[in-house]
Design an enzyme around this catalytic site. Structure first.
Site, PDB file in Angstrom:
ATOM      1  N   VAL B  77       4.081 -36.311  41.876  1.00  0.00           N
ATOM      2  CA  VAL B  77       4.666 -35.068  41.390  1.00  0.00           C
ATOM      3  C   VAL B  77       5.453 -35.383  40.127  1.00  0.00           C
ATOM      4  O   VAL B  77       6.279 -36.297  40.124  1.00  0.00           O
ATOM      5  CB  VAL B  77       5.615 -34.484  42.465  1.00  0.00           C
ATOM      6  CG1 VAL B  77       6.194 -33.162  42.001  1.00  0.00           C
ATOM      7  CG2 VAL B  77       4.887 -34.318  43.787  1.00  0.00           C
ATOM      8  N   CYS B  78       5.200 -34.649  39.052  1.00  0.00           N
ATOM      9  CA  CYS B  78       5.925 -34.885  37.796  1.00  0.00           C
ATOM     10  C   CYS B  78       7.406 -34.646  38.026  1.00  0.00           C
ATOM     11  O   CYS B  78       7.827 -33.554  38.412  1.00  0.00           O
ATOM     12  CB  CYS B  78       5.417 -33.956  36.696  1.00  0.00           C
ATOM     13  SG  CYS B  78       6.433 -34.064  35.208  1.00  0.00           S
ATOM     14  N   VAL B  79       8.207 -35.683  37.788  1.00  0.00           N
ATOM     15  CA  VAL B  79       9.631 -35.600  38.139  1.00  0.00           C
ATOM     16  C   VAL B  79      10.359 -34.550  37.292  1.00  0.00           C
ATOM     17  O   VAL B  79      11.194 -33.799  37.814  1.00  0.00           O
ATOM     18  CB  VAL B  79      10.313 -36.997  38.073  1.00  0.00           C
ATOM     19  CG1 VAL B  79      10.277 -37.576  36.674  1.00  0.00           C
ATOM     20  CG2 VAL B  79      11.733 -36.929  38.593  1.00  0.00           C
TER      21      VAL B  79
END
Lengths: 117, 130, 98
Positions: B77-79
């Protein structure tokens, strides 16, 4: 080394896709040769005279001006997208290469990975 | 072949995470390898373990989680997208002094570089947009 | 050779038209999700889709889910998810339009 083409097709502010495409361009530029194509409503991203302060959204358009420093040298805009929207090169904040649909088809062919936003 | 997927759509709003799941399952049926599934933009909501769909609907985040657990697939998941949208793991929750974290099991927060890496390493990167 | 996917209805959105402007003869365009509405028999976009330069295919489960199996343009073929995966293998890359 695989080359990436990143296509930005959405207008600014209406959705966050434009900003997130720009983030992807900056990230990709650290690892691979990357080209950026403004297509469809994406051409509105680089329209001059934007001022997002008046809608209290962070204005990210200044980042476009520093793309060259990130080694993003191939920046293209679709001629037909500009024309359909009543815009010309003079309306844009960036010095970009205006290209035909045939040239766009060629870019899709020649880049190993195409990411669209 | 080595595949990676990118998912941009919020679950329960867009079909993109359902399409990505169907596609991913079929990839494994055909003996392909999934290197990574990357969640970006509103796709990060796929990782929210606090979603409660009605009983006759599918729980999308736990479906991803079991799929990944059973098949040893990386769900990233893109932080930056996740923090903006309130999808946190334990360490981000502590760092920003929030009272809870909500990332589903088998998902990990990481940088956007993981999407670029997936494009470099995989034979095919398939995007499910919204 | 590119596999393009389009997931938006042409009745709502210009995505299909944009894709067709950029797609070549040797490419394939797979209509998925709401993209399947572009392939309806007698619809406003059927002539455009039937005469398009790339080969056009429709993802059958998305068509079936929407109750449209009987409305598909007769000249357009469908694939299931197995076929979708095979198309991604036989084409050099996938370009998603959404």
């Amino acid at each position: 080394m695989k080359s990436f083409l990143i296509i930005t097709r959405r207008s600014p502010y209406g959705t966050s896709y434009g900003k997130e495409a720009l983030d992807a361009v900056l990230m990709a530029s650290a690892f691979v040769p990357v080209s950026l194509l403004f297509l469809d409503d994406g051409v509105f991203q680089i329209k001059q005279h934007q001022d997002a302060d008046c809608i209290e959204i962070k204005d990210y358009s200044p980042t476009f001006a520093v793309l060259e420093q990130y080694d993003v040298k191939n920046i293209y805009v679709s001629a037909s997208s500009l024309q359909h929207r009543g815009l010309t090169e003079k309306d844009l904040v960036l010095d970009v290469e205006v290209i035909s649909d045939a040239r766009i088809a060629n870019l899709l062919d020649t880049n190993a990975v195409v990411l669209s936003f | 072949m080595i595949f990676s997927l990118a998912v941009y759509g919020s679950p329960y709003t867009y079909q993109s995470s359902d399409s990505a799941y169907q596609f991913a399952r079929e990839l494994l049926n055909q003996g392909h390898e999934i290197y990574r599934i990357f969640f970006y933009h509103d796709g990060v909501y796929n990782a929210n373990r606090l979603t409660i769909p009605p009983q006759d609907e599918i729980n999308i985040s736990s479906r991803w989680s079991s799929f990944a657990g059973e098949n040893n697939i990386e769900l990233v998941v893109c932080v930056a997208s996740a923090l903006r949208r309130g999808v946190l793991d334990d360490s981000e929750s502590r760092r920003y002094e929030k009272d809870t974290h909500n990332i589903e099991q088998n998902f990990t927060l990481s940088g956007l570089g993981q999407l670029i890496d997936a494009g470099i390493v995989s034979d095919r990167l398939v995007t499910f947009g919204s | 050779m590119i596999l393009h996917t389009v997931n938006k209805s042409p009745y709502a959105d210009q995505t299909l038209l944009s894709c067709l402007r950029a797609a070549s003869e040797k490419d394939t365009l797979l209509l998925i999700e709401d993209g399947v509405y572009g392939a309806l028999k007698g619809g406003e976009y059927s002539a455009l889709v039937e005469s398009a330069a790339p080969r056009i295919l429709v993802l059958a489960p998305d068509l079936e889910a929407r109750g449209l199996l009987d409305k598909l343009s007769t000249t357009i073929a469908t694939v299931d998810y197995a076929g979708f995966v095979e198309l991604t293998v036989t084409h050099d890359k996938v370009v998603s339009w959404f």
